[in-house]
Design a protein around this motif. Structure first.
Motif, mmCIF file in Angstrom:
data_model
loop_
_atom_site.group_PDB
_atom_site.id
_atom_site.type_symbol
_atom_site.label_atom_id
_atom_site.label_comp_id
_atom_site.label_asym_id
_atom_site.label_seq_id
_atom_site.Cartn_x
_atom_site.Cartn_y
_atom_site.Cartn_z
ATOM 1 N N CYS A 1 0.846 -1.188 0.000
ATOM 2 C CA CYS A 1 0.000 0.000 0.000
ATOM 3 C C CYS A 1 0.881 1.238 0.000
ATOM 4 C CB CYS A 1 -0.917 0.013 1.225
ATOM 5 S SG CYS A 1 -0.032 0.092 2.807
ATOM 6 N N VAL A 2 0.260 2.382 -0.245
ATOM 7 C CA VAL A 2 0.910 3.677 -0.045
ATOM 8 C C VAL A 2 0.477 4.149 1.335
ATOM 9 C CG1 VAL A 2 1.136 6.040 -0.857
ATOM 10 C CG2 VAL A 2 0.934 4.173 -2.511
ATOM 11 N N PRO B 1 9.428 -0.037 4.104
ATOM 12 C CA PRO B 1 9.176 1.018 3.123
ATOM 13 C C PRO B 1 10.025 0.779 1.873
ATOM 14 C CG PRO B 1 10.559 1.839 4.898
ATOM 15 C CD PRO B 1 10.157 0.457 5.291
ATOM 16 N N LEU B 2 9.415 0.982 0.703
ATOM 17 C CA LEU B 2 10.103 0.707 -0.549
ATOM 18 C C LEU B 2 10.535 1.981 -1.280
ATOM 19 C CD1 LEU B 2 7.872 -2.216 -1.905
ATOM 20 C CD2 LEU B 2 9.931 -2.346 -0.485
ATOM 21 N N PHE B 3 9.629 2.943 -1.426
ATOM 22 C CA PHE B 3 9.970 4.196 -2.104
ATOM 23 C C PHE B 3 8.851 5.206 -1.862
ATOM 24 C CE2 PHE B 3 7.820 1.398 -5.096
ATOM 25 C CZ PHE B 3 6.876 2.205 -5.721
ATOM 26 N N ASP B 4 9.143 6.476 -2.109
ATOM 27 C CA ASP B 4 8.154 7.535 -1.927
ATOM 28 C C ASP B 4 7.092 7.472 -3.020
ATOM 29 O OD1 ASP B 4 9.678 8.446 0.196
ATOM 30 O OD2 ASP B 4 10.661 10.025 -0.963
ATOM 31 N N ALA B 5 5.857 7.758 -2.638
ATOM 32 C CA ALA B 5 4.752 7.788 -3.607
ATOM 33 C C ALA B 5 3.564 8.442 -2.938
ATOM 34 C CB ALA B 5 4.389 6.380 -4.075
ATOM 35 N N SER B 6 2.560 8.763 -3.734
ATOM 36 C CA SER B 6 1.337 9.298 -3.150
ATOM 37 C C SER B 6 0.146 8.927 -4.013
ATOM 38 C CB SER B 6 1.409 10.814 -2.985
ATOM 39 O OG SER B 6 0.314 11.273 -2.202
ATOM 40 N N LEU B 7 -0.989 8.794 -3.355
ATOM 41 C CA LEU B 7 -2.278 8.550 -3.992
ATOM 42 C C LEU B 7 -3.326 9.278 -3.158
ATOM 43 C CD1 LEU B 7 -2.176 4.692 -4.748
ATOM 44 C CD2 LEU B 7 -2.223 6.528 -6.455
#
Length: 216
Positions: A172-173, A196-202
């Motif tokens: 999930c984000v 945590p894998l990488f930055d993102a947004s939704l």
């Protein structure tokens, strides 16, 4: 008229391959499923752009069709294999569920909005088990090997984690808007590891939003 097959190939070559998507099965799935069939009506020519498409459901807030490179990495993290029992949460028009099915998963797609459920059913037919209900409610068909959440969660999604099998994976984000990260949870008995894998947004899913604080 836009050549969707060519646009799909460019999406795979120029967006996915350059964003650390290296699972051949995932790349093939994204090159096969027609993304333009799963966007809101009238927005087909925007299906392959490098950004998230959003649509307002009214009472249930904003839903999102994650950008191709984001969705591909979310799915890649789940390590889907034929026979995987998968849950797609906040399925919208059903594209994420279609991708999981293309990879050979047995898919249950959960959506709270009745109009989106109807739209997803038109696109998916009986290839996926569609369930209308609260996104926090236990979904019929669990426990699951993999859970994909198609929206940002501001709190730990414990109601979903509890539906994982032992060694199951949820992606999930997670986090507030400006500090959210794609996070992979893996279940080990009654414990859940988080990475945590990488930055993102939704857009945030209302069902997993933080409670507003009180002002004094």
């Amino acid at each position: 008229m836009l050549d969707y097959a060519q646009a799909r190939r460019l999406m795979v070559d120029c967006q996915l391959r350059t964003f650390d998507v290296n699972d051949v099965a995932v790349l093939d799935a994204f090159d096969t499923v027609p993304r333009e069939r799963f966007v809101p009506p009238g927005r087909e020519d925007f299906a392959y752009i490098d950004q998230t498409l959003t649509f307002d459901t009214g009472a249930d807030g904003i839903r999102a069709m994650p950008a191709p490179m984001l969705l591909a990495r979310l799915i890649q993290a789940l390590k889907i294999r034929p026979g995987t029992r998968a849950l797609d949460v906040g399925t919208g028009y059903g594209y994420g569920a279609a991708m999981l099915r293309q990879l050979g998963a047995e898919v249950v797609a959960l959506e709270s909005d009745p109009d989106l459920i109807a739209a997803a059913r038109e696109r998916l037919g009986d290839t996926v088990g569609l369930v209308q209900g609260a996104l926090t409610a236990p979904a019929k068909g669990g426990p699951f090997d993999a859970i994909l959440v198609e929206g940002r969660v501001e709190i730990r999604p414990q109601a979903l984690l509890d539906q994982l099998r032992d060694d199951g994976r949820l992606v999930c984000v997670l986090g507030p808007h400006r500090n959210a990260k794609v996070t992979l949870f893996v279940r080990a008995g009654d414990a859940f590891g988080a990475r945590p894998l990488f930055d993102a947004s939704l857009p945030a899913l209302k069902s997993f939003a933080t409670e507003p604080g009180f002002a004094f």
